[in-house]
Design an enzyme around this catalytic site. Structure first.
Site, short mmCIF file in Angstrom:
data_model
loop_
_atom_site.label_atom_id
_atom_site.label_comp_id
_atom_site.label_asym_id
_atom_site.label_seq_id
_atom_site.Cartn_x
_atom_site.Cartn_y
_atom_site.Cartn_z
N ASP A 32 -2.67 0.00 -2.52
CA ASP A 32 -1.59 -0.83 -2.00
C ASP A 32 -2.14 -1.94 -1.09
O ASP A 32 -1.70 -3.09 -1.16
CB ASP A 32 -0.59 0.05 -1.23
CG ASP A 32 0.60 -0.76 -0.74
OD1 ASP A 32 1.41 -1.19 -1.58
OD2 ASP A 32 0.69 -0.99 0.49
N LYS A 87 -2.25 -6.14 -1.55
CA LYS A 87 -1.92 -7.15 -0.51
C LYS A 87 -3.08 -8.12 -0.34
O LYS A 87 -2.87 -9.33 -0.21
CB LYS A 87 -1.60 -6.45 0.81
CG LYS A 87 -0.32 -5.64 0.75
CD LYS A 87 -0.12 -4.79 2.00
CE LYS A 87 1.12 -3.94 1.86
NZ LYS A 87 1.30 -2.94 2.89
N1 LIG Z 1 8.90 0.71 2.12
C1 LIG Z 1 8.25 -0.29 2.71
O1 LIG Z 1 7.97 -0.26 3.92
C2 LIG Z 1 7.87 -1.49 1.93
C3 LIG Z 1 8.02 -1.53 0.57
N2 LIG Z 1 7.63 -2.65 -0.12
C4 LIG Z 1 7.76 -2.66 -1.56
O2 LIG Z 1 9.13 -2.50 -1.92
C5 LIG Z 1 9.20 -1.81 -3.16
C6 LIG Z 1 10.14 -0.63 -3.04
O3 LIG Z 1 9.65 0.25 -2.07
P1 LIG Z 1 10.59 1.40 -1.49
O4 LIG Z 1 11.96 0.86 -1.28
O5 LIG Z 1 9.88 2.01 -0.36
O6 LIG Z 1 10.57 2.40 -2.75
P2 LIG Z 1 11.76 3.29 -3.31
O7 LIG Z 1 11.15 4.22 -4.30
O8 LIG Z 1 12.57 3.85 -2.20
O9 LIG Z 1 12.69 2.25 -4.07
C7 LIG Z 1 12.38 1.72 -5.30
C8 LIG Z 1 13.71 1.66 -6.05
O10 LIG Z 1 13.53 0.89 -7.22
C9 LIG Z 1 14.28 1.51 -8.24
N3 LIG Z 1 13.67 1.12 -9.52
C10 LIG Z 1 12.46 1.46 -9.98
N4 LIG Z 1 12.25 0.88 -11.18
C11 LIG Z 1 13.37 0.16 -11.47
C12 LIG Z 1 13.78 -0.65 -12.56
N5 LIG Z 1 12.98 -0.86 -13.61
N6 LIG Z 1 15.02 -1.21 -12.50
C13 LIG Z 1 15.82 -1.02 -11.43
N7 LIG Z 1 15.49 -0.26 -10.36
C14 LIG Z 1 14.27 0.31 -10.38
C15 LIG Z 1 14.15 3.01 -7.98
O11 LIG Z 1 15.21 3.68 -8.61
P3 LIG Z 1 15.44 5.27 -8.46
O12 LIG Z 1 16.24 5.42 -7.22
O13 LIG Z 1 16.20 5.62 -9.68
O14 LIG Z 1 14.08 5.88 -8.38
C16 LIG Z 1 14.21 3.05 -6.46
O15 LIG Z 1 15.54 3.22 -5.98
C17 LIG Z 1 7.77 -1.40 -3.53
O16 LIG Z 1 7.25 -2.31 -4.46
C18 LIG Z 1 7.04 -1.50 -2.21
O17 LIG Z 1 5.66 -1.81 -2.35
C19 LIG Z 1 7.16 -3.77 0.49
C20 LIG Z 1 7.01 -3.79 1.85
C21 LIG Z 1 7.30 -2.64 2.68
N1 LIG Z 2 3.49 1.39 1.55
C1 LIG Z 2 3.35 0.14 2.21
C2 LIG Z 2 4.69 -0.47 2.42
C3 LIG Z 2 4.60 -1.92 2.56
O1 LIG Z 2 4.09 -2.64 1.75
C4 LIG Z 2 2.67 0.33 3.57
O2 LIG Z 2 2.51 1.47 3.97
O3 LIG Z 2 2.29 -0.67 4.19
#
Ligand SMILES: NC(=O)C1=CN([C@@H]2O[C@H](COP(=O)(O)OP(=O)(O)OC[C@H]3O[C@@H](n4cnc5c(N)ncnc54)[C@H](OP(=O)(O)O)[C@@H]3O)[C@@H](O)[C@H]2O)C=CC1
Ligand SMILES: N[C@@H](CC=O)C(=O)O
Length: 322
Positions: A180, A184
């Site tokens: 990850d 970045k």
């Molecule tokens: N959490 C963090 O602090 C940060 C996260 N990110 C990025 O944000 C993204 C999401 O992270 P996060 O929210 O923590 O992860 P989650 O797993 O909580 O959320 C991802 C969501 O995307 C949905 N999903 C996956 N594939 C598809 C698709 N093909 N179509 C529609 N929906 C889809 C999943 O559905 P389902 O509920 O059915 O599994 C899930 O609800 C990642 O790429 C992560 O790197 C970036 C910065 C910080």
């Molecule tokens: N999994 C990531 C979320 C943000 O990109 C982290 O821990 O920094």
């Protein structure tokens, strides 16, 4: 479907319970489309509304499966907003297509969650001030893990807490493998104009290949795999502490070097002082040479990430007449 408050609250309830968004379909009110159906619908809508209304496709998944549709909507004149790093860390060809209209893409949350990292680097670069070095701690998960392990807690326990706090990727091995952070680093390096791929980055993993996604499930990794890592990391932390140092997972982009891994650093250095899920990024350029431009703050978590995505959506809306 309109995203009214009731629907959004339902989404929050499902996510808070740790369930899949697919469970929303059980109520009969919502429908899950297969990948090809949903792609077709998005493309159809983009073809009609993309240019005229300023449609933005927002990708908050952690999937590579969205790259195709993102490239197609870009061609149809839509804006794209990404929290998902995978599309931007695919091939150079995919990357070039996605950023081909720089004003129509925002991806602030891909690095440092809600922190203004991408916008700051873009401003420095666009003023003609070349950035020659970036050093930082860019993982909320690894920052949290390192500072908790330093306080004597076992790795196996703190990774689970980091997951429950929303810091980790859906599969925490994406964080612990360094992948990850490498993504970045690649996004930042490409922003600086480097034409490199993930395989050009030196990456240190916190677990062996035998615990990878091909070898065991996420549940088995969390329940049994992690326990096998506790001793090694605790020994490394203790050894560093005997030298008055701490361990931090650091990203370095400089010269032709792009690498991510654990470094032993003085406790009172900017990276050594980091606690919890905070990120810090030092950007060195001609103007910010002796004293780098420093960006620091919460680098992971649902709130800050969602705020970053929302700010990006509002930003691209400015491109279109009211
Ligand atoms: N959490 C963090 O602090 C940060 C996260 N990110 C990025 O944000 C993204 C999401 O992270 P996060 O929210 O923590 O992860 P989650 O797993 O909580 O959320 C991802 C969501 O995307 C949905 N999903 C996956 N594939 C598809 C698709 N093909 N179509 C529609 N929906 C889809 C999943 O559905 P389902 O509920 O059915 O599994 C899930 O609800 C990642 O790429 C992560 O790197 C970036 C910065 C910080
Ligand atoms: N999994 C990531 C979320 C943000 O990109 C982290 O821990 O920094």
């Amino acid at each position: 479907m309109e995203l009214d408050d009731e629907f959004l609250l339902e989404v929050c309830r499902v996510k808070l319970s740790g369930s899949s968004l697919l469970t929303l379909c059980n109520s009969g009110q919502f429908q899950a489309l297969t990948n090809s159906d949903s792609t077709r619908k998005v493309i159809d809508i983009a073809a009609v509304l993309g240019k005229s209304l300023g449609l933005a496709l927002v990708d908050c998944s952690a999937s590579s499966g969205t790259i195709g549709v993102l490239k197609q909507v870009v061609d149809l004149g839509c804006c794209i907003v990404l929290a998902n790093k995978k599309p931007l860390t695919s091939t150079m060809e995919d990357y070039d297509k996605l950023v081909s209209h720089p004003r129509r893409i925002r991806h602030e949350s891909t690095v440092g969650a809600g922190l203004p990292v991408i916008v700051s680097i873009n401003r420095v670069i666009s003023s003609g001030d070349a950035v020659h070095r970036i050093v930082g701690s860019l993982s909320g998960t690894l920052g949290y893990v390192m500072s908790e392990v330093e306080d004597g807690k076992p790795l196996s326990q703190v990774v689970k807490v980091a997951k429950s706090l929303g810091f980790t990727e859906p599969d925490p091995r994406d964080d612990l493998s360094g992948m990850d952070v490498a993504r970045k680093a690649l996004i930042l390096a490409r922003l600086l104009g480097w034409r490199i791929n993930l395989d050009s980055i030196k990456i240190e993993s916190l677990f062996p290949k035998e615990m990878g996604a091909n070898a065991m499930s996420v549940e088995d990794f969390l329940d049994s795999g992690l326990l096998l890592l506790d001793k090694d990391i605790q020994e490394r932390v203790t050894k560093a502490s005997l030298n008055g140092n701490v361990l931090r997972y650091v990203c370095v982009i400089e010269g032709s070097r792009c690498e991510v891994g654990i470094q032993e650093l003085p406790k009172d250095s900017p990276l050594g002082r980091l606690r919890g899920s905070d990120n810090v990024l030092e950007i060195y350029s001609r103007c910010y040479n002796e004293k780098p431009l420093v960006i620091q703050g919460a680098g992971a978590g649902n709130d800050t990430t969602a705020a970053g995505v929302l700010a990006d959506i509002l930003d691209v809306l400015d491109l279109f007449p009211e």
